[in-house]
Design a protein around this motif. Sequence first.
Motif, mmCIF file in Angstrom:
data_model
loop_
_atom_site.group_PDB
_atom_site.id
_atom_site.type_symbol
_atom_site.label_atom_id
_atom_site.label_comp_id
_atom_site.label_asym_id
_atom_site.label_seq_id
_atom_site.Cartn_x
_atom_site.Cartn_y
_atom_site.Cartn_z
ATOM 1 N N GLN A 1 0.830 -1.209 0.000
ATOM 2 C CA GLN A 1 0.000 0.000 0.000
ATOM 3 C C GLN A 1 0.863 1.256 0.000
ATOM 4 O O GLN A 1 0.613 2.207 -0.744
ATOM 5 N N LYS A 2 1.894 1.276 0.815
ATOM 6 C CA LYS A 2 2.756 2.442 0.923
ATOM 7 C C LYS A 2 3.490 2.718 -0.386
ATOM 8 O O LYS A 2 3.714 3.873 -0.747
ATOM 9 N N LYS A 3 3.855 1.679 -1.094
ATOM 10 C CA LYS A 3 4.526 1.850 -2.384
ATOM 11 C C LYS A 3 3.517 2.224 -3.467
ATOM 12 O O LYS A 3 3.818 2.997 -4.379
ATOM 13 N N PHE A 4 2.309 1.680 -3.339
ATOM 14 C CA PHE A 4 1.314 1.804 -4.395
ATOM 15 C C PHE A 4 0.755 3.204 -4.529
ATOM 16 O O PHE A 4 0.606 3.730 -5.627
ATOM 17 N N TRP A 5 0.439 3.858 -3.398
ATOM 18 C CA TRP A 5 -0.373 5.075 -3.477
ATOM 19 C C TRP A 5 0.363 6.282 -4.051
ATOM 20 O O TRP A 5 -0.282 7.266 -4.419
ATOM 21 N N ASN A 6 1.673 6.237 -4.183
ATOM 22 C CA ASN A 6 2.379 7.308 -4.895
ATOM 23 C C ASN A 6 2.091 7.265 -6.394
ATOM 24 O O ASN A 6 2.291 8.257 -7.098
ATOM 25 N N ASN A 7 1.632 6.116 -6.874
ATOM 26 C CA ASN A 7 1.352 5.957 -8.299
ATOM 27 C C ASN A 7 -0.110 6.213 -8.648
ATOM 28 O O ASN A 7 -0.495 6.100 -9.819
ATOM 29 N N THR A 8 -0.929 6.545 -7.655
ATOM 30 C CA THR A 8 -2.360 6.732 -7.912
ATOM 31 C C THR A 8 -2.834 8.106 -7.441
ATOM 32 O O THR A 8 -4.002 8.286 -7.114
ATOM 33 N N LEU A 9 -1.926 9.083 -7.407
ATOM 34 C CA LEU A 9 -2.337 10.446 -7.078
ATOM 35 C C LEU A 9 -3.246 10.977 -8.181
ATOM 36 O O LEU A 9 -4.188 11.740 -7.921
ATOM 37 N N ASN A 10 -2.945 10.576 -9.414
ATOM 38 C CA ASN A 10 -3.745 10.950 -10.579
ATOM 39 C C ASN A 10 -4.262 9.692 -11.267
ATOM 40 O O ASN A 10 -3.628 8.628 -11.209
#
Length: 254
Positions: free
Chosen positions: A80-89
């Motif tokens: 989750q911590k790695k993933f959410w930087n890629n889903t800001l947009n």
Amino acid sequence: MCYDIKASLESQLKRAKRKGDLSAIEEIIEDLIPLTDLPLHHVSGFNHPELLIYTDRQPEFPEVATWGLVPEWINDVEQQKKFWNNTLNARGETIFEKASFKTSAVNHRCIIYVDGFYEHHHYNNKIYPFYIHRKDNEPMALAGLYSEWTNPETGGLMNTFSIVTTEGNAVMSKIHNNPKLKTSRMPLILLENQEDEWLHNIENESDKINIQELIKKFPSEALAFHTVNKLRGKAYSGNVEGISEKVIYDDLEF
């Protein structure tokens, strides 16, 4: 793209104030605002701030959510911590196809009200930040997607969101000229008469098409913009009032 925004309490309350329910507004200010990071004079999505979103399940009363969508199928905290930087947009053209977004695109759409957003312009191997806002100074209604994620370690629920983007208009094509990108992008800004349409339930293919037809450039003539102080590095002053004020760079030709 849209990684940097300005969001005041006033802009975040815009939709709630339309309804004119003073007790609801008081409840939002007393109970929800303390749970957010507002006011956000400038914030990067990579800091995962908490602010208010208006969802399709509760269109007139906001919810607190964290920027950076975490799909419900993520089952590991480190992932989750790695993933959410890629889903800001979320790229608007593919929200119904991408695994990260397609469930939210169908069932969980939201609106995020902001004062404006920041974008960086490249010129002579230097980067200059711009602040972009509506020319009439009304809050921007940004189209978004949201998701509720359950932390497998604690069982706690986390409300998360992503800002939908679309192809840049003429203004953004000039400002957002990152040489690493093939085309310019900008957040999907909804007109007032489109806001309820974005939150409308999808029950059939026609409803889905109606949502897709909203994914268009915001008119260039309705936007205003100017350069601001540095938003990165040692010169950055942080989330302080006045950071969106105009700053002139003598070495910038624009």
